[in-house]
Design a protein around this motif. Structure first.
Motif, mmCIF file in Angstrom:
data_model
loop_
_atom_site.group_PDB
_atom_site.id
_atom_site.type_symbol
_atom_site.label_atom_id
_atom_site.label_comp_id
_atom_site.label_asym_id
_atom_site.label_seq_id
_atom_site.Cartn_x
_atom_site.Cartn_y
_atom_site.Cartn_z
ATOM 1 N N GLU A 173 47.420 33.943 37.458
ATOM 2 C CA GLU A 173 47.298 35.721 37.117
ATOM 3 C C GLU A 173 47.472 35.636 35.801
ATOM 4 O O GLU A 173 46.501 36.744 35.962
ATOM 5 C CB GLU A 173 48.350 35.886 39.000
ATOM 6 C CG GLU A 173 47.919 35.752 39.841
ATOM 7 C CD GLU A 173 49.366 34.660 40.709
ATOM 8 O OE1 GLU A 173 49.147 33.912 41.502
ATOM 9 O OE2 GLU A 173 49.817 33.749 39.793
ATOM 10 N N GLN A 174 48.575 35.792 35.472
ATOM 11 C CA GLN A 174 48.663 36.204 34.278
ATOM 12 C C GLN A 174 47.939 35.798 33.958
ATOM 13 O O GLN A 174 47.541 36.501 32.375
ATOM 14 C CB GLN A 174 50.014 35.814 33.751
ATOM 15 C CG GLN A 174 50.960 36.813 34.193
ATOM 16 C CD GLN A 174 52.534 36.297 33.787
ATOM 17 O OE1 GLN A 174 52.747 35.216 33.680
ATOM 18 N NE2 GLN A 174 53.615 37.312 34.438
ATOM 19 N N MET A 175 47.195 34.117 33.705
ATOM 20 C CA MET A 175 45.890 34.269 32.807
ATOM 21 C C MET A 175 44.882 34.721 32.605
ATOM 22 O O MET A 175 43.958 34.917 31.756
ATOM 23 C CB MET A 175 45.764 32.561 32.852
ATOM 24 C CG MET A 175 46.960 31.120 32.072
ATOM 25 S SD MET A 175 46.222 30.265 32.370
ATOM 26 C CE MET A 175 46.580 29.430 33.544
ATOM 27 N N ILE A 176 44.785 35.339 33.840
ATOM 28 C CA ILE A 176 43.159 36.127 34.059
ATOM 29 C C ILE A 176 43.355 37.887 34.079
ATOM 30 O O ILE A 176 42.711 38.258 33.315
ATOM 31 C CB ILE A 176 43.845 35.285 35.614
ATOM 32 C CG1 ILE A 176 42.602 34.614 36.247
ATOM 33 C CG2 ILE A 176 41.811 37.480 36.174
ATOM 34 C CD1 ILE A 176 42.755 34.445 37.867
ATOM 35 N N GLU A 177 45.113 37.765 33.869
ATOM 36 C CA GLU A 177 44.785 39.417 33.745
ATOM 37 C C GLU A 177 45.235 39.389 31.415
ATOM 38 O O GLU A 177 44.846 40.515 31.455
ATOM 39 C CB GLU A 177 46.731 39.799 33.988
ATOM 40 C CG GLU A 177 46.366 40.507 35.827
ATOM 41 C CD GLU A 177 47.583 40.433 35.950
ATOM 42 O OE1 GLU A 177 48.799 40.525 35.350
ATOM 43 O OE2 GLU A 177 48.132 40.395 37.240
ATOM 44 N N THR A 178 45.244 38.116 31.351
ATOM 45 C CA THR A 178 44.716 38.235 29.912
ATOM 46 C C THR A 178 43.598 38.488 29.853
ATOM 47 O O THR A 178 42.984 39.372 28.448
ATOM 48 C CB THR A 178 44.925 37.385 28.923
ATOM 49 O OG1 THR A 178 44.358 36.217 29.753
ATOM 50 C CG2 THR A 178 46.253 36.934 29.108
ATOM 51 N N LEU A 179 42.223 37.982 30.413
ATOM 52 C CA LEU A 179 40.781 38.316 30.562
ATOM 53 C C LEU A 179 40.621 40.361 30.806
ATOM 54 O O LEU A 179 39.436 40.211 30.408
ATOM 55 C CB LEU A 179 40.227 37.333 31.108
ATOM 56 C CG LEU A 179 40.494 35.927 29.959
ATOM 57 C CD1 LEU A 179 40.052 34.897 30.762
ATOM 58 C CD2 LEU A 179 39.650 36.027 28.754
ATOM 59 N N PHE A 180 40.806 40.484 32.722
ATOM 60 C CA PHE A 180 40.419 41.591 32.613
ATOM 61 C C PHE A 180 41.648 42.446 32.838
ATOM 62 O O PHE A 180 42.791 41.761 33.403
ATOM 63 C CB PHE A 180 39.830 40.762 34.449
ATOM 64 C CG PHE A 180 38.643 39.998 33.861
ATOM 65 C CD1 PHE A 180 37.322 40.481 33.196
ATOM 66 C CD2 PHE A 180 39.324 38.898 33.951
ATOM 67 C CE1 PHE A 180 36.439 39.413 32.780
ATOM 68 C CE2 PHE A 180 38.057 37.268 34.398
ATOM 69 C CZ PHE A 180 37.069 38.184 33.058
ATOM 70 N N PRO A 181 40.875 43.441 33.775
ATOM 71 C CA PRO A 181 42.794 44.743 33.304
ATOM 72 C C PRO A 181 42.993 44.767 35.432
ATOM 73 O O PRO A 181 41.855 44.003 35.879
ATOM 74 C CB PRO A 181 41.725 45.932 33.637
ATOM 75 C CG PRO A 181 40.499 45.748 32.306
ATOM 76 C CD PRO A 181 40.304 44.221 32.435
#
Length: 296
Positions: free
Chosen positions: A216-224
């Protein structure tokens, strides 16, 4: 090795016009390394492909399954990965004892081990009469770039594929994971250019997993976070479906002549599973029974 469990997440952003998968696969990669005694560069090549396999498996439904074959001209030979929609994945390399000097970036030289010439193949068993097969030429042998090209060429889906593996000094897997971002019809050019810029700014996948980032945090580095619609969380695990019955089926498929030759020369059959390392012995009596069954 990380005690955190392997799993992947699926998500959507931009009102469903962008589909994302992210995975942590450290334990699966380590399980395959341990069973096959892969050396560091081979471990990284296999681990990267296992991550892609797990994420592509999550694109399937129900009992569907797929097989990835990476056939480059490098010293590790073929990489084979099987995966399904239940989070089960397994894989092997033809030559596990390959370890090359670090590349120009000081990283494991996966491209040199796989080779930049060759093809990758994806065979999907969707429960129909004929499996669906797609293929594309290798671009670099680095796996991530090769699958980015595969999705664009074979499946007409613009995608960004990033996978990475870190190996400990004792050769065990320190971190393994990846993500796939797929652009669906209707994405504006402005968004694409913003995403491309962001992809160059975030840390490498293996570094994020090593630092404890969750999928989840990997995705959150890319998108708000407010833009992300979470769809599913799926545990990932190594699973091999080999068995003595399957081994007998394979032997039976060789035909009577081959079985008689085996019986005369060896007196029995010994079959080793490439994926899990399990060895199955088929006795003289069992071979004779297989022959008799085909003569009926």
């Amino acid at each position: 090795m990380s005690s955190q469990q392997d799993y992947l997440v699926k998500a959507l952003v931009l009102e469903g016009k962008v589909r994302i998968y992210a995975v942590r696969s450290t334990q699966v990669a380590e399980e395959c390394r341990r069973r096959q005694d892969t050396w560091p560069t081979a471990t990284a090549a296999l681990g990267r492909t296992l991550s892609v396999g797990a994420m592509m498996g999550a694109m399937l439904k129900g009992e569907e399954k797929l097989t990835i074959r990476v056939a480059g001209n490098g010293p590790i030979g073929r990489i084979i990965v099987d995966a399904n929609g239940k989070g089960e994945v397994r894989g092997f390399v033809s030559n596990p004892h390959v370890d090359l000097p670090l590349n120009d970036q000081g990283k494991l030289d996966v491209g040199g081990a796989v080779g930049a010439q060759g093809y990758l193949y994806v065979t999907r068993d969707l429960g129909l009469k004929e499996p669906y097969q797609g293929s594309s030429p290798l671009v670099s042998g680095e796996i991530g770039e090769d699958f980015t090209y595969y999705f664009a060429q074979s499946e007409q889906t613009p995608s960004a594929v990033a996978v990475g593996v870190l190996v400990n000094p004792d050769h065990s897997v320190k971190a393994s994971g990846g993500y796939i971002i797929q652009l669906l019809p209707g994405v504006r050019d402005q968004f694409i250019s913003q995403l491309e810029k962001r992809l160059t700014e975030i840390p490498p996948v293996s570094q994020m997993v090593d630092q404890g980032y969750t999928p989840e945090q990997m995705i959150e580095t890319l998108f708000p976070a407010a833009q992300i619609k979470w769809l599913e969380r799926l545990p990932i695990r190594f699973a091999c479906n080999c068995s003595k019955e399957r081994v007998k089926e394979v032997l039976a498929s060789l035909g009577i002549k081959e079985l008689e030759k085996m019986l005369a020369e060896q007196g029995q059959a010994e079959v080793n599973c490439h994926f899990c390392g399990e060895t199955y012995e088929v006795s003289k009596d069992e071979l004779q029974q297989l022959i008799a069954d085909q003569q009926d």
